[in-house]
Design an enzyme around this catalytic site. Structure first.
Site, PDB file in Angstrom:
ATOM      1  N   LYS A 113       0.887  -1.178   0.000  1.00 45.11           N
ATOM      2  CA  LYS A 113       0.000   0.000   0.000  1.00 45.11           C
ATOM      3  C   LYS A 113       0.912   1.211   0.000  1.00 45.11           C
ATOM      4  CE  LYS A 113      -1.858   2.874   2.331  1.00 45.11           C
ATOM      5  NZ  LYS A 113      -1.618   4.333   2.160  1.00 45.11           N
ATOM      6  N   GLU A 151       8.591  -0.646  11.794  1.00 46.03           N
ATOM      7  CA  GLU A 151       9.575   0.441  11.740  1.00 46.03           C
ATOM      8  C   GLU A 151       8.819   1.724  12.057  1.00 46.03           C
ATOM      9  OE1 GLU A 151      12.711   0.170  11.331  1.00 46.03           O
ATOM     10  OE2 GLU A 151      13.136  -1.617  10.169  1.00 46.03           O
ATOM     11  N   CYS A 205      12.807   9.317   9.894  1.00 46.58           N
ATOM     12  CA  CYS A 205      12.506   8.707  11.196  1.00 46.58           C
ATOM     13  C   CYS A 205      13.711   8.758  12.132  1.00 46.58           C
ATOM     14  CB  CYS A 205      12.062   7.273  10.998  1.00 46.58           C
ATOM     15  SG  CYS A 205      13.210   6.351   9.965  1.00 46.58           S
ATOM     16  N   GLU A 236       7.913  13.598  18.669  1.00 43.19           N
ATOM     17  CA  GLU A 236       8.537  13.660  17.347  1.00 43.19           C
ATOM     18  C   GLU A 236       7.945  14.838  16.568  1.00 43.19           C
ATOM     19  OE1 GLU A 236       7.449  10.489  14.571  1.00 43.19           O
ATOM     20  OE2 GLU A 236       9.535  10.313  13.944  1.00 43.19           O
TER      21      GLU A 236
HETATM   22  P1  NAD Z   1       1.549   7.207   9.078  1.00 43.59           P
HETATM   23  O1  NAD Z   1       1.573   6.209  10.173  1.00 43.59           O
HETATM   24  O2  NAD Z   1       0.521   8.279   9.140  1.00 43.59           O
HETATM   25  O3  NAD Z   1       1.338   6.498   7.668  1.00 43.59           O
HETATM   26  C1  NAD Z   1       2.182   5.451   7.239  1.00 43.59           C
HETATM   27  C2  NAD Z   1       1.424   4.603   6.234  1.00 43.59           C
HETATM   28  O4  NAD Z   1       0.341   3.965   6.921  1.00 43.59           O
HETATM   29  C3  NAD Z   1       0.786   5.390   5.071  1.00 43.59           C
HETATM   30  O5  NAD Z   1       0.875   4.616   3.896  1.00 43.59           O
HETATM   31  C4  NAD Z   1      -0.668   5.513   5.513  1.00 43.59           C
HETATM   32  O6  NAD Z   1      -1.562   5.637   4.424  1.00 43.59           O
HETATM   33  C5  NAD Z   1      -0.879   4.198   6.230  1.00 43.59           C
HETATM   34  N1  NAD Z   1      -1.961   4.223   7.220  1.00 43.59           N
HETATM   35  C6  NAD Z   1      -2.483   5.286   7.879  1.00 43.59           C
HETATM   36  N2  NAD Z   1      -3.444   4.884   8.728  1.00 43.59           N
HETATM   37  C7  NAD Z   1      -3.539   3.539   8.594  1.00 43.59           C
HETATM   38  C8  NAD Z   1      -4.325   2.542   9.234  1.00 43.59           C
HETATM   39  N3  NAD Z   1      -5.220   2.857  10.168  1.00 43.59           N
HETATM   40  N4  NAD Z   1      -4.115   1.248   8.901  1.00 43.59           N
HETATM   41  C9  NAD Z   1      -3.180   0.906   7.973  1.00 43.59           C
HETATM   42  N5  NAD Z   1      -2.424   1.806   7.331  1.00 43.59           N
HETATM   43  C10 NAD Z   1      -2.591   3.106   7.643  1.00 43.59           C
HETATM   44  O7  NAD Z   1       3.001   7.821   8.984  1.00 43.59           O
HETATM   45  P2  NAD Z   1       3.532   8.966   7.977  1.00 43.59           P
HETATM   46  O8  NAD Z   1       3.055  10.286   8.431  1.00 43.59           O
HETATM   47  O9  NAD Z   1       3.278   8.560   6.569  1.00 43.59           O
HETATM   48  O10 NAD Z   1       5.105   8.843   8.209  1.00 43.59           O
HETATM   49  C11 NAD Z   1       5.738   9.464   9.256  1.00 43.59           C
HETATM   50  C12 NAD Z   1       6.021   8.499  10.385  1.00 43.59           C
HETATM   51  O11 NAD Z   1       6.710   7.354   9.884  1.00 43.59           O
HETATM   52  C13 NAD Z   1       6.955   9.102  11.408  1.00 43.59           C
HETATM   53  O12 NAD Z   1       6.532   8.769  12.705  1.00 43.59           O
HETATM   54  C14 NAD Z   1       8.299   8.458  11.090  1.00 43.59           C
HETATM   55  O13 NAD Z   1       9.189   8.451  12.166  1.00 43.59           O
HETATM   56  C15 NAD Z   1       7.881   7.101  10.660  1.00 43.59           C
HETATM   57  N6  NAD Z   1       8.897   6.458   9.820  1.00 43.59           N
HETATM   58  C16 NAD Z   1       9.639   5.429  10.335  1.00 43.59           C
HETATM   59  C17 NAD Z   1      10.647   4.840   9.586  1.00 43.59           C
HETATM   60  C18 NAD Z   1      11.500   3.717  10.133  1.00 43.59           C
HETATM   61  O14 NAD Z   1      12.193   3.054   9.360  1.00 43.59           O
HETATM   62  N7  NAD Z   1      11.516   3.473  11.431  1.00 43.59           N
HETATM   63  C19 NAD Z   1      10.895   5.292   8.281  1.00 43.59           C
HETATM   64  C20 NAD Z   1      10.138   6.335   7.791  1.00 43.59           C
HETATM   65  C21 NAD Z   1       9.135   6.914   8.579  1.00 43.59           C
END
Ligand code: NAD
Length: 481
Positions: free
Chosen positions: A179, A254, A288, A385
């Site tokens: 996704k 992650e 992240c 964060e």
């Molecule tokens: P997010 O959790 O809002 O979204 C991540 C993904 O999950 C998107 O594709 C989103 O559409 C999907 N999503 C949202 N709600 C969902 C649900 N209820 N069920 C299933 N999928 C759902 O995060 P974001 O704003 O896109 O990214 C930022 C966050 O990601 C930050 O907290 C960052 O630290 C973290 N991040 C972590 C890593 C790592 O490797 N540890 C890498 C990149 C980003």
């Protein structure tokens, strides 16, 4: 340089390019202007069903499993080669939908190719064990794939984050439904095109863009997936884990971070300033593992702050496509959030050494590079964060205090330290609770080194050889001869 973005992009399911099954589309905007740039097919629960069925059929066909491992590896090399043909377009879309700088956008291609070639090279090196049981018995282990791997990717680095998980899944014989992020889906469509040209079997890789609350929840809760790789925020991660618990399937998580670097008084302060600035201002802090806290010995505190502020104020801020140093935040919502958290910092008594607000006079979602001083470890700005270009600088007096501050958040993704004293470096690295510790260079490590979180930053590892073990389950075969 490509400046025209294709107006409409379809999902890639079962080897075909398809509209949203319910006919919907999602608008994608350029965060540097706030203006829409194109539309993508809106994947819903129905499209996720189709994609999971395609991935299941491909897995059951054993087309990947029966392929000699070195051929699965060669497939990764072919995808990597095919990405060259899309390099200009990938760099452009990373600027236009994601807000990356041109240099970062261009850098995503060789990085993604390295992941593909690294895991392609490992495809024929994942070996089982033979376990001695005595006369008349033979026992060995097999690394069996899980089946259909559901992958959910965040918007900040969709191409390398998506590609590294897909590569691990495919070389171990799994199939994938990914996704893609609704804010920045375009580079993964170009990746899917590269997979198609490279001859990836139909249904082995399915890329569906959709909203998190619609396609994301449908994928995480789908009855016919066997494995989840989630990269994103802690809150979303928890809901994905609850869905996975219902069906008892394993997850790689992650999640976010609030990573701190400790500056000891003997450190090379020029190196500290350069490393700390890169660690928080790259991709406007939307990484992240960004170094969002700097924990500085009181004797060098003022010096470090003034060097860091000079670095922050020297950065050009503007559209990444114009090759500025610092691009926009991903959305108006995220800009509002970062600004509001800055205001909370000021009201809690922290001092703004530079920045703290959006950049006036620009249409997009630009946040000024920001440095906070006089920060106490319990303040919200030292605990939450930002996911923006904001670093908080916290003073310390003793090594124990510095370690306690560094470990004193819910997160445990990365940590760092700056010193010339090797004994101190090893001792402190041992005591930091984080999946990776950077000494004298933020982000020391790379494709080859295991990456992942401790505490609320998640579990499981991506990158490095270790990541492959997250995509297989051990099967033991015991034989009476
Ligand atoms: P997010 O959790 O809002 O979204 C991540 C993904 O999950 C998107 O594709 C989103 O559409 C999907 N999503 C949202 N709600 C969902 C649900 N209820 N069920 C299933 N999928 C759902 O995060 P974001 O704003 O896109 O990214 C930022 C966050 O990601 C930050 O907290 C960052 O630290 C973290 N991040 C972590 C890593 C790592 O490797 N540890 C890498 C990149 C980003």
């Amino acid at each position: 340089m490509i400046t025209e973005i294709r107006p409409y992009w379809k999902n890639y399911i079962g080897g075909k390019w398809v509209d949203g099954s319910e006919g919907g589309r999602l608008a994608v905007s350029n965060p540097a202007t706030g203006q829409p740039i194109c539309e993508v097919a809106r994947g819903t629960a129905r499209d996720i069903d189709t994609a999971v069925a395609a991935a299941r059929a491909c897995f059951n066909s054993r087309v990947l499993l029966d392929m000699p491992p070195h051929e699965r590896g060669a497939l990764m090399f072919r995808i990597a080669d095919e990405l060259d043909k899309a390099a200009d377009e990938i760099a452009a879309v990373e600027c236009y939908d994601n807000g990356k700088t041109l240099a970062n956008g261009r850098g995503e291609i060789p990085l993604t190719q390295r992941y593909l070639r690294y895991y392609g090279g490992m495809a024929d090196k994942l070996e089982g064990r033979q376990i001695p049981l005595g006369a008349g018995l033979l026992d060995y282990t097999i690394h069996a794939p899980y089946g259909v791997s559901a992958q959910i990717v965040p918007w900040n680095g969709p191409l390398p984050v998506g590609a590294r998980s897909i590569a691990c899944a495919l070389v171990t014989g799994n199939t994938v439904v990914l996704k893609s992020p609704e804010d920045s889906p375009l580079s993964l469509f170009l990746f899917a095109e590269a997979c198609e040209r490279a001859g990836v079997p139909e249904g082995a890789v399915n890329i569906v863009c959709g909203l998190g609350a619609e396609a994301g929840t449908a994928l995480a809760a789908h009855d016919d997936i066997d494995h989840i790789v989630f990269t994103g925020s802690v809150e979303t991660g928890k809901s994905v884990l609850r869905a996975a618990a219902e069906r008892v399937i394993p997850c790689v998580m992650e999640l976010g971070g609030k990573s701190g670097g400790i500056v000891f008084p003997d450190a090379d302060l020029g190196q500290v300033a350069a490393s700390a600035a890169a660690g928080i201002f790259k991709h406007a802090g939307q990484i992240c593992s960004a170094g969002s806290r700097l924990i500085v010995h009181r004797s060098v505190y003022d010096e470090v702050v003034s060097r860091l502020v000079a670095k922050a104020e020297a950065l050009s801020v503007g559209p990444g496509i114009d090759d500025c140093d610092l691009g926009p935040l991903i959305s108006a919502r995220q800009l509002d959030r970062v600004e509001a958290l800055c205001r909370a910092g000021v009201s809690e008594g922290a001092m703004l050494a530079t920045g703290g607000t959006r950049v006036a006079g620009l249409d997009g979602y630009f946040m000024a590079p920001t440095v906070f001083t006089d920060v106490r470890p319990d303040m919200r700005i030292a605990q939450e964060e930002f996911f923006g270009p904001v670093v908080v600088v916290i003073p310390f007096d003793t090594t124990d205090e510095a370690i306690a501050i560094a470990n004193g958040t819910d997160y445990g993704l990365a940590a760092g330290l700056y010193t010339r004293d090797l004994t101190l470096a090893h001792t402190v690295a041992d005591r930091l609770v984080a999946g990776q510790v950077y000494v004298n260079q933020w982000w020391a490590g790379g494709v080859e080194t295991p990456f992942g979180g401790m505490k609320r930053s998640g579990y499981g590892r991506e990158k490095g050889q270790e990541a492959l073990l997250g995509y297989v389950q051990t099967k033991n075969v015991g034989i009476k001869l």
